[in-house]
Design an enzyme around this catalytic site. Sequence first.
Site, PDB file in Angstrom:
ATOM      1  N   ASN A  24       0.872  -1.166   0.000  1.00  0.00           N
ATOM      2  CA  ASN A  24       0.000   0.000   0.000  1.00  0.00           C
ATOM      3  C   ASN A  24       0.912   1.221   0.000  1.00  0.00           C
ATOM      4  O   ASN A  24       1.480   1.572   1.024  1.00  0.00           O
ATOM      5  CB  ASN A  24      -0.887  -0.018   1.253  1.00  0.00           C
ATOM      6  CG  ASN A  24      -1.707   1.255   1.396  1.00  0.00           C
ATOM      7  OD1 ASN A  24      -1.742   2.083   0.486  1.00  0.00           O
ATOM      8  ND2 ASN A  24      -2.374   1.410   2.528  1.00  0.00           N
ATOM      9  N   LYS A  30       0.203   4.219  -0.284  1.00  0.00           N
ATOM     10  CA  LYS A  30      -0.436   5.425   0.273  1.00  0.00           C
ATOM     11  C   LYS A  30      -0.190   6.602  -0.680  1.00  0.00           C
ATOM     12  O   LYS A  30      -0.107   6.390  -1.889  1.00  0.00           O
ATOM     13  CB  LYS A  30       0.051   5.672   1.702  1.00  0.00           C
ATOM     14  CG  LYS A  30      -0.119   4.389   2.562  1.00  0.00           C
ATOM     15  CD  LYS A  30       0.073   4.567   4.023  1.00  0.00           C
ATOM     16  CE  LYS A  30      -0.152   3.229   4.729  1.00  0.00           C
ATOM     17  NZ  LYS A  30      -0.023   3.306   6.177  1.00  0.00           N
ATOM     18  N   HIS A  35      -9.436   1.171   4.941  1.00  0.00           N
ATOM     19  CA  HIS A  35      -8.149   1.371   5.621  1.00  0.00           C
ATOM     20  C   HIS A  35      -8.352   2.312   6.813  1.00  0.00           C
ATOM     21  O   HIS A  35      -9.164   3.233   6.742  1.00  0.00           O
ATOM     22  CB  HIS A  35      -7.116   1.945   4.643  1.00  0.00           C
ATOM     23  CG  HIS A  35      -5.739   1.918   5.213  1.00  0.00           C
ATOM     24  ND1 HIS A  35      -5.295   2.878   6.092  1.00  0.00           N
ATOM     25  CD2 HIS A  35      -4.728   1.026   5.069  1.00  0.00           C
ATOM     26  CE1 HIS A  35      -4.053   2.578   6.455  1.00  0.00           C
ATOM     27  NE2 HIS A  35      -3.681   1.456   5.847  1.00  0.00           N
ATOM     28  N   GLU A  62      -6.726   4.740   7.840  1.00  0.00           N
ATOM     29  CA  GLU A  62      -6.520   6.161   7.524  1.00  0.00           C
ATOM     30  C   GLU A  62      -7.780   6.752   6.882  1.00  0.00           C
ATOM     31  O   GLU A  62      -8.115   7.916   7.098  1.00  0.00           O
ATOM     32  CB  GLU A  62      -5.288   6.326   6.625  1.00  0.00           C
ATOM     33  CG  GLU A  62      -4.011   6.094   7.439  1.00  0.00           C
ATOM     34  CD  GLU A  62      -2.844   5.524   6.667  1.00  0.00           C
ATOM     35  OE1 GLU A  62      -2.816   5.610   5.425  1.00  0.00           O
ATOM     36  OE2 GLU A  62      -1.932   4.976   7.321  1.00  0.00           O
ATOM     37  N   GLU A  97      -4.986  -4.764  10.642  1.00  0.00           N
ATOM     38  CA  GLU A  97      -3.976  -3.719  10.799  1.00  0.00           C
ATOM     39  C   GLU A  97      -4.228  -2.965  12.105  1.00  0.00           C
ATOM     40  O   GLU A  97      -5.041  -2.024  12.139  1.00  0.00           O
ATOM     41  CB  GLU A  97      -4.036  -2.729   9.629  1.00  0.00           C
ATOM     42  CG  GLU A  97      -3.791  -3.375   8.280  1.00  0.00           C
ATOM     43  CD  GLU A  97      -3.227  -2.377   7.271  1.00  0.00           C
ATOM     44  OE1 GLU A  97      -2.195  -2.684   6.672  1.00  0.00           O
ATOM     45  OE2 GLU A  97      -3.805  -1.280   7.114  1.00  0.00           O
ATOM     46  N   GLY A 150       2.876   2.503  10.639  1.00  0.00           N
ATOM     47  CA  GLY A 150       3.807   3.620  10.467  1.00  0.00           C
ATOM     48  C   GLY A 150       4.545   4.012  11.728  1.00  0.00           C
ATOM     49  O   GLY A 150       5.166   5.066  11.784  1.00  0.00           O
ATOM     50  N   SER A 165       3.878  -1.927  10.209  1.00  0.00           N
ATOM     51  CA  SER A 165       5.337  -1.954  10.388  1.00  0.00           C
ATOM     52  C   SER A 165       5.957  -3.309  10.042  1.00  0.00           C
ATOM     53  O   SER A 165       6.920  -3.740  10.677  1.00  0.00           O
ATOM     54  CB  SER A 165       5.721  -1.524  11.814  1.00  0.00           C
ATOM     55  OG  SER A 165       5.278  -0.200  12.056  1.00  0.00           O
ATOM     56  N   GLY A 216       5.112   1.464   4.548  1.00  0.00           N
ATOM     57  CA  GLY A 216       6.441   2.048   4.353  1.00  0.00           C
ATOM     58  C   GLY A 216       7.430   1.151   3.620  1.00  0.00           C
ATOM     59  O   GLY A 216       8.106   1.600   2.686  1.00  0.00           O
TER      60      GLY A 216
HETATM   61  P1  13P Z   1       3.228   0.497   7.544  1.00  0.00           P
HETATM   62  O1  13P Z   1       3.760  -0.773   6.938  1.00  0.00           O
HETATM   63  O2  13P Z   1       3.922   1.738   7.043  1.00  0.00           O
HETATM   64  O3  13P Z   1       3.167   0.414   9.045  1.00  0.00           O
HETATM   65  O4  13P Z   1       1.710   0.655   7.043  1.00  0.00           O
HETATM   66  C1  13P Z   1       0.848  -0.426   7.120  1.00  0.00           C
HETATM   67  C2  13P Z   1      -0.399  -0.097   6.383  1.00  0.00           C
HETATM   68  O5  13P Z   1      -1.151   0.778   6.762  1.00  0.00           O
HETATM   69  C3  13P Z   1      -0.680  -0.836   5.149  1.00  0.00           C
HETATM   70  O6  13P Z   1      -1.960  -0.595   4.695  1.00  0.00           O
END
Ligand code: 13P
Length: 252
Positions: free
Chosen positions: A11, A13, A97, A99, A169, A175, A214, A236
């Site tokens: 992802n 983002k 998600h 977010e 998640e 993150g 993460s 990330g």
């Molecule tokens: P990270 O791997 O940056 O923690 O993000 C996970 C995520 O939100 C994937 O959708």
Amino acid sequence: MGTRRPLVAGNWKMNGSRAESATLLDGVKKGVSSAFRAEVAVCPPFILLPLAAEKLAGSGIAWGGQNLSVHSAGAYTGEVSGPMLKDYGCTYVIVGHSERRAFYSESDTLVAEKFAAAQNAGLIPILCVGETLQEREAGQTEAVVARQLEAVLDKHGIGGFKNAVIAYEPVWAIGTGKTATPQQAQDVHRFIRGRLAARDKAVAENTRILYGGSMKGGNAGELLAQPDIDGGLIGGASLQADEFIAIGRAAG
Ligand code: 13P
């Protein structure tokens, strides 16, 4: 992981210029071996999907969107529909998600509508669920995950999960560099599978449940070794080809 084919999905983002993304896509394509047991997918921003389609066509690597409209077409300024994503060759689309839930006020009901919109367009939704730190500390992890999951199950039934992926998640792990321990993740994954099994054992057995938060090359192996963790949704680390490929390799 059992007999389920693992899925490692990136992802991205809201990241990546056209040039950076071209380099990343080339790197992923070069590094993903056809010997991987895992299926690999990337979910770039909408505007980069034509580039992903161009670079990845015929590679065996899938691509998908990060969000979609509940509508299929019409006067909805700024939105992108499921049929549009399908038209650009998307296989997957991320739905719900954290977010989107937190920053764009997406409710369980809206997420359930997006789940259906994805399937109606012939896309496979990757339904995200997960608790905040406050909810975990209040002992509400299972209640929150159950509420998010049941919102979709109640609307579409267990049949909706015959062609869907779930991603657990935990919001506190996204993150932050703070990964859930393999046991913490496994406990929630088993709980999710149990909720599916209460409705249909075969569907529960076949549904892939990804871990996200993460995940990177260095911790993927121990997470993916858990019986109910069937892959990863990577933020990330999916922006670095080497890290992303290392996760794909760890998935078998
Ligand atoms: P990270 O791997 O940056 O923690 O993000 C996970 C995520 O939100 C994937 O959708």
